[in-house]
Design a protein around this motif. Sequence first.
Motif, mmCIF file in Angstrom:
data_model
loop_
_atom_site.group_PDB
_atom_site.id
_atom_site.type_symbol
_atom_site.label_atom_id
_atom_site.label_comp_id
_atom_site.label_asym_id
_atom_site.label_seq_id
_atom_site.Cartn_x
_atom_site.Cartn_y
_atom_site.Cartn_z
ATOM 1 N N THR A 169 40.652 28.862 48.366
ATOM 2 C CA THR A 169 41.717 28.933 46.922
ATOM 3 C C THR A 169 43.403 27.693 46.994
ATOM 4 N N HIS A 223 47.110 29.541 41.191
ATOM 5 C CA HIS A 223 46.434 30.390 41.847
ATOM 6 C C HIS A 223 45.880 31.265 40.959
ATOM 7 N N GLU A 274 41.564 31.392 39.812
ATOM 8 C CA GLU A 274 40.578 31.962 39.986
ATOM 9 C C GLU A 274 40.044 32.629 39.280
ATOM 10 N N SER A 327 36.154 32.622 39.176
ATOM 11 C CA SER A 327 35.072 34.151 39.158
ATOM 12 C C SER A 327 34.544 33.792 37.713
#
Length: 448
Positions: free
Chosen positions: A144, A155, A159, A163
């Motif tokens: 990531t 970040h 993320e 998801s």
Amino acid sequence: MSVKKVNSNNPRVLAVQTLSRVKDGAYSNLQLNQVIKKHQLSAADRSLLTTLVYGVIQHRLTLEFYLAPFINPAKIDPWVRELLYTALFQWQFLDRVPKHALFNESIEVAKIMGHQGTAKYVTAILHKMDREGLPNLQAIDNPTERLVVEYSVPHWLVENLISQVGQSKTLAILKSINLAPKQSIRVNSALSTDDQVVASLEEAGLKVKKSAIVPHAYLVTGGHVATSQAFLKGWIILQDESAMLPVESMQLNSSGQSVLDVAAAPGGKTTQIAAAVGEAGHVLALDIHQHKIKLILDNAQRLGVGNQVSAQMLDARQIPNQLSQQFDRVLVDAPCSGLGLLRRKPEIRYEKTLADVEKLAKLQGEILSASSHIVKKDGIMVYSTCTILQQENSDVVQQFLAQHPNFELLATKTDFNLKSDRQEKTLQIYPDDYLTDGFFIATFQRKE
């Protein structure tokens, strides 16, 4: 960010100055437009300036990663760091300029904007990077974190995308957002036809290609559309292809429909609505800022639909208290994080946070709820955003439906039947789908 004021038409100097102002909070597109208007630049220099500014902003986290081992952040002037970023960007992402030439040009900029000591410092850093080599992105162990640095996206956003849409779709989105944005136009049917527009633009030396996403829209290359006769006559408006879709989904006609555009500035969609409803229809455009009301009305006049458009300053959350009229159609193109616009406004990725997204989602829900009060029975309300996260899109829709059982969700339709195999009734356009802006559209109908 303190920058020595120098009068120069050197595109690299102008790029460093522009980047410094953007880092201080200015909008990249507005700053670039101001600089280009102020300075007499050749087409090649305008292109280089634009490429450097957008390129550095798009790849800032990557450039930070490359430069970090070679500088002491506490001892470098901020504008010098921007200069080194422009050198790194050209070195790593452009192949038109040989390395020795771009190094020399960067050192010359250091002399113009600083002094001999600055030039020596820049020379030393550039030669050290060349001699020792840049750090390897593939050495970043966390996958990531590697995406964050390689595609220069924060970040929290990486993320959330992983998801919500998965690893492979996230990668496709990230690969697409640093590509150059397309220049697209919408034909203003109130004043012109497709054939007239194409002929005019081609006569001006521009290359025109029909859009595969929306009707009466074209991709234009080879020149500056805003200075063309077609633009000056009001025959066209600059608008991203996906930004035309919300109005397309409103099921408009020329039977005399009344339409409310809830958050209308600068008026691109307002004028699109006005052209669609014709002289028998009417559009009321709202905006919370008074100076933007004039902008909406000016755009309507330029595009020949001034008689169909009126505008009013109003916080959309106050609609139930301030408006008594009921409307056949309502467009809620809501204030949002703008994360679908990263190709055009790359600095957004560094400015927005997850907290901003959550705050905006609350505001969007409030505006949507307030707007629902003035939709006629069987009337249609379209909700749209130029973002790609579920928090501002499908989550807002589901919350609205749960709180307003007198509305049902219709399948969002487009003239070219985009994503015809999708399961959901809403339409989400991601930046990699058609290389347009990211957009979300939901279509509601009042049942009682």
